[in-house]
Structures are given as C-alpha cells and as structure tokens.
Scaffold this active site. Structure first.
Site, mmCIF file in Angstrom:
data_model
loop_
_atom_site.group_PDB
_atom_site.id
_atom_site.type_symbol
_atom_site.label_atom_id
_atom_site.label_comp_id
_atom_site.label_asym_id
_atom_site.label_seq_id
_atom_site.Cartn_x
_atom_site.Cartn_y
_atom_site.Cartn_z
ATOM 1 N N ASP A 13 0.892 -1.164 0.000
ATOM 2 C CA ASP A 13 0.000 0.000 0.000
ATOM 3 C C ASP A 13 0.925 1.207 0.000
ATOM 4 O O ASP A 13 1.625 1.454 0.978
ATOM 5 C CB ASP A 13 -0.853 -0.054 1.276
ATOM 6 N N TYR A 231 1.567 0.654 15.003
ATOM 7 C CA TYR A 231 0.522 0.562 13.984
ATOM 8 C C TYR A 231 1.023 1.033 12.630
ATOM 9 O O TYR A 231 1.504 2.145 12.494
ATOM 10 C CB TYR A 231 -0.713 1.394 14.356
ATOM 11 N N LYS A 234 -2.910 -2.824 8.291
ATOM 12 C CA LYS A 234 -3.026 -4.283 8.293
ATOM 13 C C LYS A 234 -2.214 -4.859 7.147
ATOM 14 O O LYS A 234 -1.868 -4.161 6.198
ATOM 15 C CB LYS A 234 -4.493 -4.678 8.116
HETATM 16 P P1 13P Z 1 -5.271 -0.463 4.890
HETATM 17 O O1 13P Z 1 -4.552 -1.454 5.785
HETATM 18 O O2 13P Z 1 -5.923 -1.116 3.716
HETATM 19 O O3 13P Z 1 -4.361 0.671 4.524
HETATM 20 O O4 13P Z 1 -6.480 0.134 5.735
HETATM 21 C C1 13P Z 1 -6.192 0.808 6.917
HETATM 22 C C2 13P Z 1 -7.391 1.333 7.614
HETATM 23 O O5 13P Z 1 -7.232 1.833 8.708
HETATM 24 C C3 13P Z 1 -8.722 1.264 7.013
HETATM 25 O O6 13P Z 1 -9.724 1.785 7.867
HETATM 26 MG MG MG Z 2 -4.124 2.087 3.240
HETATM 27 MG MG MG Z 3 -5.014 -2.060 2.151
#
Ligand code: 13P
Ligand code: MG
Ligand code: MG
Ligand code: 13P
Length: 369
Positions: A13, A231, A234
């Site tokens: 990302d 953090y 994800k």
């Molecule tokens: P991503 O991990 O896809 O960047 O999403 C993070 C997030 O906090 C979505 O609410």
């Molecule tokens: Mg993201």
């Molecule tokens: Mg993502």
C-alpha cells in the site's frame, strides 16, 4: 534442468485514493512502465485490490531473489513518488525503510512466491485481499485442500486421495510446523482456528512416503505490526494456488469464497467483518472502509508467460456471497464499539487503552465484599 519458473506476487500500500479506498490509476500505470523497462522478467501483470498495489511477476531467478525483490522495491518507490505528488493518503505507507536491504520480506511489502516445474498445463489463481490479515486464508485453504465437502477431488480423484501437507507458522514465536492431512486434521484445526497468530504459509502435495513434495499453495504471512512494533496498517495478504491434475480443480479453489467468512482487519485494522469476493471493478472497499474484499485472478502459464487474467469472482455465481456479505456487514456494524465486531484489545491496531487507563488510574479502587 527442466522448465523451472518462479511466480512472485509482491504487494504494498503506497497511498490511497480517497483515504484507504483504491489505488490511483496513475500508480498502476507507473508500475507497468517501470516493469516494462527490465529484462529480468518473463512476464508481469499489475493490479490492485482496494488500496493495495499488486505486482504479479514471473521469472527464472527463484524465490527470495535479491534482483527481483529490488525491482519490486524500486517499483513501489516510483509509485510512492506518484502518490506523494498527488498527495494520496498514506503515501509510502508500507515501505518501512529508506533503502532496500537485500530481501523485501520484513521491509513492509507482502510477498508470496513459488518456484515450480511448469506442467504441460499450469492453471494458477492469485488471490489478493484488502482490509484483512494473512490468517484470512486459513479457512479457505483448509477447505480447498482438506475438506471433502468443498473439494470433491479429495474423495474421488485417486491423485488427491492421500491428502496434502500444510506448513503452519506461529507469527508470535517465529516457529513453523507441518501437518499431514487428513491424519493430523484435528490437531491442525486447534491452531489454524486462531488465525491472528497461526497462519497457513504453504500447502504441499505429498510424495510416495507422505512427506511434503511439490508446492501447491503459498500465502504471504508478513505481519507489518509485528515487524514495525507499532501501527502501520493491516497486512492485506496475497496467495498463489496451483490447480488441476492432482490438485484442487479451479472451481474447487474458488468455492470456499462462496461463503463470506468473518475476518479481522476492517476499519482501522481493528474490526471483524465478512470477506466479500469481488471482481476487479468492485475491489473498492468503501462502507466503513470495507467490508473486507478478496479478488481472484486466474492465469494459465505458458513458458513463463501469464495467459489471462480471468477475473474469477466477477462471475454471477458469486452474487449470493456478495449479498450475504453485505447483509452480515450491516448486522456486524450495529454492534459499534463492542466485541466481537471490534477486535479484542490485544489485537487492535489502534488503541487508546493505555492513555485512558493512565488517566483513570486514581478512580479505580479495589472491590470489597
Ligand atoms: P489499509 O490497511 O488497507 O491501509 O487500511 C487501513 C485502515 O485503517 C482502514 O480503515
Ligand atoms: Mg491504506
Ligand atoms: Mg489495504
Ligand atoms: P483435472 O483432472 O484436470 O484436475 O480436472 C478435473 C475437473 O474435471 C474439474 O472439474
């Protein structure tokens, strides 16, 4: 020397439009332009699921190749440049380091790779998900390779009847174990039923002696937060599955996704929601930044070239799964900040617990009977 080819699926990302919704088309274009310049590859396909940019690469350099990983890193850096110019959200989010250091694993991007002997016909499916974590593949991999109610071939195909070997990783302790199914099925389920910690990393066909032989499936298992210690979003995962001729048929490999099971990773990486199977056009997580999505692109390999893709979940037969996922999403949302919609405290990517606890310290008193 045979006809060895390596499939590397590397994703990151590097910035979202808008927020964490999708990858801007300019980033996909830039990745394509960068990959077209190199002679390291047999072929490539660039795609996106939600805000994750996915590079599907074929080449002759084996797994963990420094050259291939460096190429992917450079592509992500180039895409980050575009993301920064457009002020996209979280530009460069998954690139945890300023400089490439030999192997892209552990540096932020997710990686699934396998080196295979290309068969006379080699159907593969690349699964890619957003707003979830690597353990999201546990249930579908179990169903594909170990559940006769999903995979008819386990019962009726003599080439599959001996079952498969699963390699499971413990992400907390950094250990691995092999389970030979069906013999070890119940033991395996004790672990993979806890997908935030135990994840299926690969699945193998067995040799005559019942040991892990040729690779059948490979998932990305990086957990960014465990790498970075804070953090960082994800670890939206990817997975490669080989199909047919002694392996699950293509239809058996996609069948588990007709049931939108609950996965962790929705909104702020801190909520549970249904994993909705979608075609490329619908890989746009929007409601409450979701619900979590999974996409599947099918290819036939031909001398290392990627023939395809076929957008597997665009098919109408997955519409009931999408309807069910959307209905479950509404049901889960109504729980708001309560578990199990919100993840347990120790699994949340964001938490105010320690600051609130500190502030409240003097207001707690012992319970006396
Ligand atoms: P991503 O991990 O896809 O960047 O999403 C993070 C997030 O906090 C979505 O609410
Ligand atoms: Mg993201
Ligand atoms: Mg993502
Ligand atoms: P294979 O024997 O080539 O795996 O084909 C099985 C099949 O007919 C798929 O439904």
């Amino acid at each position: 020397m045979g006809n060895k080819v390596t499939i590397s699926v590397i994703k990151a990302d590097v910035g979202g439009l808008v927020g964490h919704t999708i990858v801007h088309p300019r980033l996909i274009e830039r990745a394509q332009e960068e990959l077209a310049k190199t002679d390291l590859l047999e072929d490539f396909h660039v795609t996106a699921v939600g805000d994750d940019l996915n590079l599907i690469l074929t080449h002759r350099h084996g797994t963990d190749s420094t050259e291939i990983h460096k190429l992917a890193w450079n592509v992500f850096e180039a895409a980050t440049e575009e993301a920064k110019a457009l002020k996209l959200y979280g530009a460069g989010q998954d690139l945890l380091s300023d400089a490439f250091s030999g192997n892209i694993k552990g540096m932020g991007p997710g990686v699934a790779e396998m080196e295979i002997e290309e068969r006379s016909s080699e159907p593969i499916i690349i699964f890619m998900a957003d707003k979830t974590e690597p353990g999201a593949w546990n249930l579908p991999l179990y169903r594909m390779f170990a559940d006769p109610f999903n995979t008819a071939g386990l019962v009726i195909d003599p080439n599959m009847h001996d079952g498969f070997v699963f390699e499971v990783h413990d992400l907390k302790e950094d250990k691995r174990v092999h389970f030979s199914c069906p013999k070890d099925l119940y033991d395996m389920l004790v672990f993979i039923g806890a997908p935030s910690r135990f994840v299926v990393h690969s699945v193998y066909r067995k040799d005559e002696a019942g040991s892990a032989a040729s690779i059948a499936a490979q998932a990305s298992t990086q957990r960014l937060s465990l790498i970075a210690g804070r953090y960082v979003g994800k670890d939206d995962p990817v997975m490669i599955v080989r199909c047919q001729s002694g392996l699950p048929a293509v239809g058996e490999a996609v069948e588990p996704f007709s049931y939108p099971h609950l996965v962790a990773g929705w909104m702020r990486g801190s909520h549970t929601g249904p994993l909705m199977p979608v075609g490329v056009a619908d890989a746009t997580p929007t409601r409450f930044d979701g619900p979590p999505r999974v996409m599947a692109l099918g290819f036939q390999l031909a001398e290392g070239k990627l023939v395809g893709p076929q957008d597997m979940f665009a098919d109408v037969s997955f519409e009931p799964a999408r309807e069910e996922a959307n209905r479950i999403a509404g049901y889960m949302r109504r729980m708001g900040p309560f578990e199990p919609h919100r993840l347990p405290l120790d699994e949340m990517e964001y938490t105010t617990l320690s600051t609130v606890m500190d502030r409240m310290r003097d207001r707690w008193s012992p319970i006396e009977d």
